[in-house]
Enzyme design. Structure first.
Site, PDB file in Angstrom:
ATOM      1  N   GLY A   1       0.959  -1.288  -0.133  1.00  0.00           N
ATOM      2  CA  GLY A   1      -0.111   0.083  -0.031  1.00  0.00           C
ATOM      3  C   GLY A   1       0.824   1.185  -0.086  1.00  0.00           C
TER       4      GLY A   1
ATOM      5  N   GLN B   1       2.906   9.892   1.368  1.00  0.00           N
ATOM      6  CA  GLN B   1       4.075   9.238   1.625  1.00  0.00           C
ATOM      7  C   GLN B   1       5.110   9.721   0.368  1.00  0.00           C
ATOM      8  OE1 GLN B   1       2.095   5.127   2.248  1.00  0.00           O
ATOM      9  NE2 GLN B   1       4.411   4.987   3.403  1.00  0.00           N
TER      10      GLN B   1
ATOM     11  N   CYS C   1       6.251   0.044   7.723  1.00  0.00           N
ATOM     12  CA  CYS C   1       5.774   0.984   6.851  1.00  0.00           C
ATOM     13  C   CYS C   1       6.879   1.488   6.115  1.00  0.00           C
ATOM     14  CB  CYS C   1       5.290   2.087   7.850  1.00  0.00           C
ATOM     15  SG  CYS C   1       4.834   3.577   6.919  1.00  0.00           S
ATOM     16  N   LEU C   2       6.677   1.935   4.939  1.00  0.00           N
ATOM     17  CA  LEU C   2       7.670   2.171   3.966  1.00  0.00           C
ATOM     18  C   LEU C   2       8.119   3.608   4.505  1.00  0.00           C
ATOM     19  CD1 LEU C   2       6.105   1.289   0.324  1.00  0.00           C
ATOM     20  CD2 LEU C   2       7.797   0.091   1.748  1.00  0.00           C
TER      21      LEU C   2
ATOM     22  N   HIS D   1      -4.065   1.183   7.853  1.00  0.00           N
ATOM     23  CA  HIS D   1      -2.974   1.342   7.677  1.00  0.00           C
ATOM     24  C   HIS D   1      -2.869   2.778   6.535  1.00  0.00           C
ATOM     25  CE1 HIS D   1       1.516   1.151   7.987  1.00  0.00           C
ATOM     26  NE2 HIS D   1       1.487   1.763   7.147  1.00  0.00           N
ATOM     27  N   GLU D   2      -3.401   2.351   5.445  1.00  0.00           N
ATOM     28  CA  GLU D   2      -3.139   3.494   4.321  1.00  0.00           C
ATOM     29  C   GLU D   2      -4.169   4.710   4.917  1.00  0.00           C
ATOM     30  OE1 GLU D   2      -0.798   3.467   2.510  1.00  0.00           O
ATOM     31  OE2 GLU D   2      -0.291   1.282   3.116  1.00  0.00           O
TER      32      GLU D   2
ATOM     33  N   HIS E   1      -2.609   6.996   7.169  1.00  0.00           N
ATOM     34  CA  HIS E   1      -1.885   7.940   6.595  1.00  0.00           C
ATOM     35  C   HIS E   1      -2.571   9.230   6.054  1.00  0.00           C
ATOM     36  CE1 HIS E   1       2.205   6.457   6.605  1.00  0.00           C
ATOM     37  NE2 HIS E   1       1.637   4.993   5.847  1.00  0.00           N
TER      38      HIS E   1
END
Length: 219
Positions: free
Chosen positions: A72, A77, A130-131, A172-173, A176
């Site tokens: 995702g 991000q 997480c990226l 999660h997304e 963000h």
């Protein structure tokens, strides 16, 4: 106090921001924790990008997610405070992990202006990464089932129930887009480097980590 020069400076539009971002070759640079764009929340999408630019941006988000790799990626991000995210999960895991975590393959999806609500009281806790927080993982308890409402990239309504790992990705997304990182919801005593997680806590569930590191899992 802002100077006269600051007040008169033109404000860059989201369209200009995305055009500039897409002017670079290869995957988009991923913003790391500490950058304010990850904490400010996002602007609802309301046609700020024309259809052609939106399609290019979505394609770049997908390519960046694949290159990372991740399952995702949200617009903040890559530095864009717009309420858009993409998800996709081929779920390359063992049958045991798939069963315990409810991790089933998910097709590519674009989430525009998403929001979610938990269904029931069930919660599940697993290590999550997480990226935008590279190199680390921590245990996060999340709703086991959520109802997602959103639009897709063509403006069509999405109203769908997700369970298991797909529900975790959705939460999660979407978080963000509200200026939240998974660390805000994590059990910080579980915080582990990727190397430690792989060597010590690769079990399908985090019970052993909870026992050794000294934190409590949800009932």
């Amino acid at each position: 106090m802002a100077s006269e020069r600051d007040r008169s400076a033109p404000r860059i539009t989201l369209s200009d921001m995305v055009e500039e971002l897409l002017g670079h070759e290869g995957p988009l640079p991923i913003v790391a924790a500490g950058d304010p764009v990850l904490r400010r929340g996002t602007e609802p999408f309301d046609g700020q990008l024309d259809p052609a630019l939106l399609a290019r941006f979505v394609a770049a988000l997908r390519a960046t997610m694949h290159a990372a790799p991740g399952v995702g990626l949200a617009a903040p991000q890559v530095g864009v405070p717009l309420r858009i995210a993409v998800i996709e999960d081929p779920a390359p895991v063992s049958d045991e992990v798939r069963l315990v975590r409810g991790r089933e393959p998910q097709p590519f999806r674009v989430l525009v202006n998403p929001s979610y609500e938990g269904i029931g009281s069930g919660r599940a806790a697993f290590f999550e990464g997480c990226l935008s927080v590279p190199g680390w993982q921590a245990v996060v308890a999340r709703h086991t089932e959520v109802r997602l409402t959103a639009l897709d990239e063509h403006g069509r309504a999405v109203d769908e129930v997700f369970g298991g790992w797909p529900a975790r990705i959705v939460q999660h997304e979407t978080d963000h887009l509200d200026g939240m990182l998974y660390l805000d919801r994590a059990e910080l005593r579980s915080l582990s480097s990727n190397q430690a997680a792989a060597e010590l806590w690769s079990q399908p569930t985090p019970e052993r980590a909870a026992d050794v590191l000294g934190f409590t899992l949800p009932d």
